[in-house]
Write a protein that holds these residues in place. Structure first.
Motif, PDB file in Angstrom:
ATOM      1  N   HIS A   1      33.659  48.299  42.010  1.00 20.19           N
ATOM      2  CA  HIS A   1      33.751  49.531  42.765  1.00 20.19           C
ATOM      3  C   HIS A   1      33.197  50.665  42.308  1.00 20.19           C
ATOM      4  O   HIS A   1      33.291  50.720  41.170  1.00 20.19           O
ATOM      5  N   SER A   2      32.877  51.499  43.153  1.00 19.63           N
ATOM      6  CA  SER A   2      32.881  52.813  42.907  1.00 19.63           C
ATOM      7  C   SER A   2      34.004  53.600  42.293  1.00 19.63           C
ATOM      8  O   SER A   2      34.938  53.717  43.261  1.00 19.63           O
ATOM      9  N   LEU A   3      34.088  54.217  41.295  1.00 16.77           N
ATOM     10  CA  LEU A   3      35.079  55.144  40.986  1.00 16.77           C
ATOM     11  C   LEU A   3      35.204  56.451  41.716  1.00 16.77           C
ATOM     12  O   LEU A   3      34.398  57.214  41.963  1.00 16.77           O
ATOM     13  N   PRO A   4      36.458  56.475  42.234  1.00 16.29           N
ATOM     14  CA  PRO A   4      36.726  57.914  43.143  1.00 16.29           C
ATOM     15  C   PRO A   4      36.195  59.217  42.255  1.00 16.29           C
ATOM     16  O   PRO A   4      36.128  59.215  40.959  1.00 16.29           O
ATOM     17  N   ALA A   5      35.898  60.013  43.092  1.00 16.80           N
ATOM     18  CA  ALA A   5      35.216  61.235  42.237  1.00 16.80           C
ATOM     19  C   ALA A   5      36.223  61.972  41.584  1.00 16.80           C
ATOM     20  O   ALA A   5      35.943  63.088  40.644  1.00 16.80           O
ATOM     21  N   GLU A   6      37.455  61.971  42.022  1.00 21.59           N
ATOM     22  CA  GLU A   6      38.403  62.882  41.305  1.00 21.59           C
ATOM     23  C   GLU A   6      39.453  61.986  41.219  1.00 21.59           C
ATOM     24  O   GLU A   6      39.856  60.795  41.661  1.00 21.59           O
ATOM     25  N   GLY A   7      40.491  62.721  39.963  1.00 28.71           N
ATOM     26  CA  GLY A   7      41.660  62.146  39.767  1.00 28.71           C
ATOM     27  C   GLY A   7      41.464  61.040  38.585  1.00 28.71           C
ATOM     28  O   GLY A   7      40.454  60.568  38.299  1.00 28.71           O
ATOM     29  N   MET A   8      42.667  60.765  37.916  1.00 29.68           N
ATOM     30  CA  MET A   8      42.736  59.808  36.646  1.00 29.68           C
ATOM     31  C   MET A   8      43.603  58.572  36.871  1.00 29.68           C
ATOM     32  O   MET A   8      44.028  57.871  35.991  1.00 29.68           O
ATOM     33  N   THR A   9      43.792  58.455  38.271  1.00 31.37           N
ATOM     34  CA  THR A   9      44.378  57.266  38.565  1.00 31.37           C
ATOM     35  C   THR A   9      43.798  56.503  39.672  1.00 31.37           C
ATOM     36  O   THR A   9      43.126  57.422  40.642  1.00 31.37           O
TER      37      THR A   9
ATOM     38  N   LEU B   1      23.991  59.781  41.237  1.00 33.04           N
ATOM     39  CA  LEU B   1      24.337  61.008  40.471  1.00 33.04           C
ATOM     40  C   LEU B   1      25.694  61.410  41.206  1.00 33.04           C
ATOM     41  O   LEU B   1      25.413  62.354  41.738  1.00 33.04           O
ATOM     42  N   VAL B   2      26.797  60.930  41.056  1.00 34.43           N
ATOM     43  CA  VAL B   2      27.825  61.255  41.682  1.00 34.43           C
ATOM     44  C   VAL B   2      28.519  62.694  41.231  1.00 34.43           C
ATOM     45  O   VAL B   2      28.722  63.701  42.217  1.00 34.43           O
ATOM     46  N   ARG B   3      28.524  62.888  39.890  1.00 34.10           N
ATOM     47  CA  ARG B   3      29.119  64.067  39.443  1.00 34.10           C
ATOM     48  C   ARG B   3      28.212  65.114  39.407  1.00 34.10           C
ATOM     49  O   ARG B   3      26.997  64.795  38.962  1.00 34.10           O
ATOM     50  N   ALA B   4      28.474  66.345  39.502  1.00 37.24           N
ATOM     51  CA  ALA B   4      27.890  67.554  39.639  1.00 37.24           C
ATOM     52  C   ALA B   4      27.320  67.672  37.983  1.00 37.24           C
ATOM     53  O   ALA B   4      28.112  67.439  36.812  1.00 37.24           O
ATOM     54  N   VAL B   5      26.302  68.098  37.812  1.00 35.81           N
ATOM     55  CA  VAL B   5      25.611  68.229  36.175  1.00 35.81           C
ATOM     56  C   VAL B   5      24.951  69.569  36.203  1.00 35.81           C
ATOM     57  O   VAL B   5      24.342  70.327  36.962  1.00 35.81           O
ATOM     58  N   GLY B   6      25.725  70.408  35.159  1.00 35.08           N
ATOM     59  CA  GLY B   6      25.385  71.657  35.151  1.00 35.08           C
ATOM     60  C   GLY B   6      24.144  71.878  34.166  1.00 35.08           C
ATOM     61  O   GLY B   6      23.900  71.744  32.941  1.00 35.08           O
ATOM     62  N   THR B   7      22.798  71.996  34.907  1.00 33.51           N
ATOM     63  CA  THR B   7      21.466  72.092  34.073  1.00 33.51           C
ATOM     64  C   THR B   7      21.658  73.637  33.535  1.00 33.51           C
ATOM     65  O   THR B   7      20.539  73.761  32.476  1.00 33.51           O
TER      66      THR B   7
ATOM     67  N   LEU C   1      26.342  66.196  49.525  1.00 37.76           N
ATOM     68  CA  LEU C   1      25.845  64.928  50.715  1.00 37.76           C
ATOM     69  C   LEU C   1      26.213  63.650  50.015  1.00 37.76           C
ATOM     70  O   LEU C   1      26.885  62.742  50.698  1.00 37.76           O
ATOM     71  N   ASN C   2      26.028  63.582  48.752  1.00 42.71           N
ATOM     72  CA  ASN C   2      26.454  62.243  47.847  1.00 42.71           C
ATOM     73  C   ASN C   2      28.042  62.158  48.157  1.00 42.71           C
ATOM     74  O   ASN C   2      28.622  60.921  48.062  1.00 42.71           O
ATOM     75  N   THR C   3      28.755  63.114  47.805  1.00 41.24           N
ATOM     76  CA  THR C   3      30.140  62.847  47.975  1.00 41.24           C
ATOM     77  C   THR C   3      30.571  62.569  49.318  1.00 41.24           C
ATOM     78  O   THR C   3      31.513  61.816  49.355  1.00 41.24           O
ATOM     79  N   ALA C   4      30.019  63.164  50.252  1.00 38.56           N
ATOM     80  CA  ALA C   4      30.291  62.981  51.608  1.00 38.56           C
ATOM     81  C   ALA C   4      29.902  61.567  52.125  1.00 38.56           C
ATOM     82  O   ALA C   4      30.659  60.677  52.875  1.00 38.56           O
ATOM     83  N   ILE C   5      28.834  60.982  51.269  1.00 42.14           N
ATOM     84  CA  ILE C   5      28.472  59.545  51.597  1.00 42.14           C
ATOM     85  C   ILE C   5      29.383  58.691  51.133  1.00 42.14           C
ATOM     86  O   ILE C   5      29.955  57.560  51.669  1.00 42.14           O
ATOM     87  N   ALA C   6      30.012  59.120  49.923  1.00 44.13           N
ATOM     88  CA  ALA C   6      30.855  58.044  49.273  1.00 44.13           C
ATOM     89  C   ALA C   6      32.107  58.213  49.871  1.00 44.13           C
ATOM     90  O   ALA C   6      32.787  57.067  50.165  1.00 44.13           O
ATOM     91  N   THR C   7      32.705  59.369  50.318  1.00 41.79           N
ATOM     92  CA  THR C   7      33.976  59.289  51.283  1.00 41.79           C
ATOM     93  C   THR C   7      33.736  58.350  52.530  1.00 41.79           C
ATOM     94  O   THR C   7      34.689  57.612  52.653  1.00 41.79           O
ATOM     95  N   ARG C   8      32.583  58.492  53.196  1.00 45.08           N
ATOM     96  CA  ARG C   8      32.182  57.866  54.317  1.00 45.08           C
ATOM     97  C   ARG C   8      32.430  56.166  53.943  1.00 45.08           C
ATOM     98  O   ARG C   8      32.720  55.379  55.000  1.00 45.08           O
TER      99      ARG C   8
END
Length: 462
Positions: free
Chosen positions: A189-197, A150-156, A14-21
């Motif tokens: 700005h919010s950094l895109p969830a993927e990519g290094m550029t 918490l945009v990025r997944a965290v492995g608990t 959901l957080n990823t979808a909100i960021a994309t929107r």
């Protein structure tokens, strides 16, 4: 996979979808400001935005369904607790994640300096299952209360990434650091969830118009063209290896170390924005020379005005007027020390006429420190070099706040990694890291006042 894991995944989706929107909405707003837009282009962008809306709705529905299922499971567990025989008890209190009216796992009133949290981080990697359970509850609480950050997944499961309790980043007695006054003042700005550029399209060849020579003759036409501006995503990180003895026998060792890492992280990021080779502000700004063997604040001020005028001339209709003057603390206090009998001929809103600006008496790092006589806000930042030019010079940077861009991961630097890389020596490794990208050069507008007039100041009242 447990229901809690599914809920965590649904929240991340959901957080990823909100960021994309949000990105699609920003793109739509940017398109609508383009004077050459077409209805088809707007309609296509609206369809893309609406598709992102639909994805948010679907993800929200999936999360609501899981939350409803969780609520029902809790109801069943409560019912079972009331009706089950003694030998069939519900899970123990410390085996269940509770958020809401329940107290947090780590609390400032009981663990003000974070010793319990840090001990659990280290103990979890030494195989302490109870410590892992407490950290797992803490992560579930963070997802519920701050899931939108918490945009990025965290492995608990393996605890490779943990969110540090928010109160622990604010209550230490740290070593002094320059931190990030400039970074906090510019456009974020919010950094895109993927990519290094990060890629930005810049119009480098504009269209044209001209007066038509006569009726039915060709009108001016120049083909528009753009150039892709590619901005690298950089990693800011630091580590510290602590002995197990210091963790287990020391008093407040871990929170002090972690907080110092957080402060170095902020300082490094801000210093990079200003001083990095090629792309740092000092290297992209055009110099306004101030050369004087006996500099005075009265002589410096016209150079600042010249730089601001060039900022606006470079941006033209893209200038927002939201300018900043960024300077070292020694330069700000030197300008305050000046005494004089003259003042600007043109008054400015909110500025007393017979003064060289206004000091707001704010502490370092608390935003705008004051304004210059023409109303330009001043940011004081001690990441600015003081050994420039002839060896003792600093610089004053003049920018449009909205044309200095910083992309940051919403969770940075809230993650740590704790491992046992040196078991034979009882070492415990702590790492703080984050990703960011920046540019001051979407438009070549920045100016800097530099030269021998900005040597180490002497406070003589001039």
């Amino acid at each position: 996979m447990t229901l809690a894991d599914l809920i965590a995944q649904a929240r991340d989706a959901l957080n990823t979808a909100i960021a994309t929107r949000q990105q699609e909405q920003e793109a739509l707003l940017a398109l609508r400001s383009d004077p050459n837009l077409t209805e088809d282009a707007v309609a296509e962008r609206v369809r893309t935005r609406d598709a992102a809306d639909g994805e948010v709705t679907r993800r929200q529905a999936a999360l609501d369904e899981l939350l409803a299922e969780q609520a029902r499971e809790e109801e069943i567990a409560a019912l079972q607790a009331r009706t089950a025989p003694t030998g069939n008890r519900p899970p123990a209190y410390d085996r269940v994640a509770r958020v809401g009216s329940e107290e947090r796992t780590y609390r400032p009133d009981l663990d003000r300096r974070g010793a319990a949290f840090e001990r659990d981080v280290a103990a979890a990697f030494l195989g302490d299952y109870e410590a892992r359970d407490r950290l797992s509850r803490h992560m579930q609480e963070e997802r519920v209360e701050r899931g939108d950050q918490l945009v990025r997944a965290v492995g608990t499961g393996a605890f490779t990434g943990l969110v540090v309790p928010q109160y622990l980043t604010e209550l230490y007695a740290p070593a002094a650091a320059a931190r990030r006054p400039f970074a906090d003042a510019i456009r974020g700005h919010s950094l895109p969830a993927e990519g290094m550029t990060v890629n930005i399209s810049r119009i480098t060849t504009a269209t044209s118009t001209a007066i038509q020579a006569s009726e039915n003759t060709a009108v001016s036409e120049t083909n528009i063209d753009d150039t892709l501006m590619t901005i690298n995503v950089q990693t800011n990180a630091g580590q510290q290896t602590l002995s197990r003895q210091s963790i287990e026998r020391g008093a407040g060792v871990e929170p002090v170390v972690l907080d110092d890492l957080f402060r170095r992280y902020a300082t490094t990021l801000d210093s990079t924005l200003i001083n990095q080779a090629t792309n740092g502000l000092t290297n992209v700004a055009t110099a306004v020379a101030y050369t004087d063997a006996s500099p005075t604040a009265a002589e410096l001020y016209p150079k600042v005005i010249q730089g601001l005028s060039e900022v606006e001339a470079a941006l033209l209709d893209q200038a927002t007027g939201d300018n900043l003057a960024v300077m070292h603390s020694r330069r700000w206090y030197w300008m305050q020390n000046a005494m004089g009998s003259t003042w600007p001929m043109i008054s400015q809103p909110g500025i007393v006429q017979q003064t060289l600006g206004t000091n707001y008496a704010e502490a370092y790092g608390r935003g705008v420190r004051g304004v210059l006589p023409n109303g330009t806000p001043v940011i004081v930042d001690n990441n600015i070099g003081t050994t420039l030019g002839a060896g003792t010079e600093d610089e004053i940077y003049l920018v449009d706040r909205n044309e200095c861009h910083l992309w940051e991961d919403a969770s940075a630097p809230m993650y740590i990694r704790a491992e046992q890389p040196a078991a034979a020596t009882l070492g415990v490794l702590m790492v703080v890291y984050g990703y960011f990208a920046y540019t001051h050069a979407r438009y070549a507008h920045a100016r800097k006042v530099a030269g021998t007039g900005l040597i180490a100041p002497t406070f003589t009242g001039v």
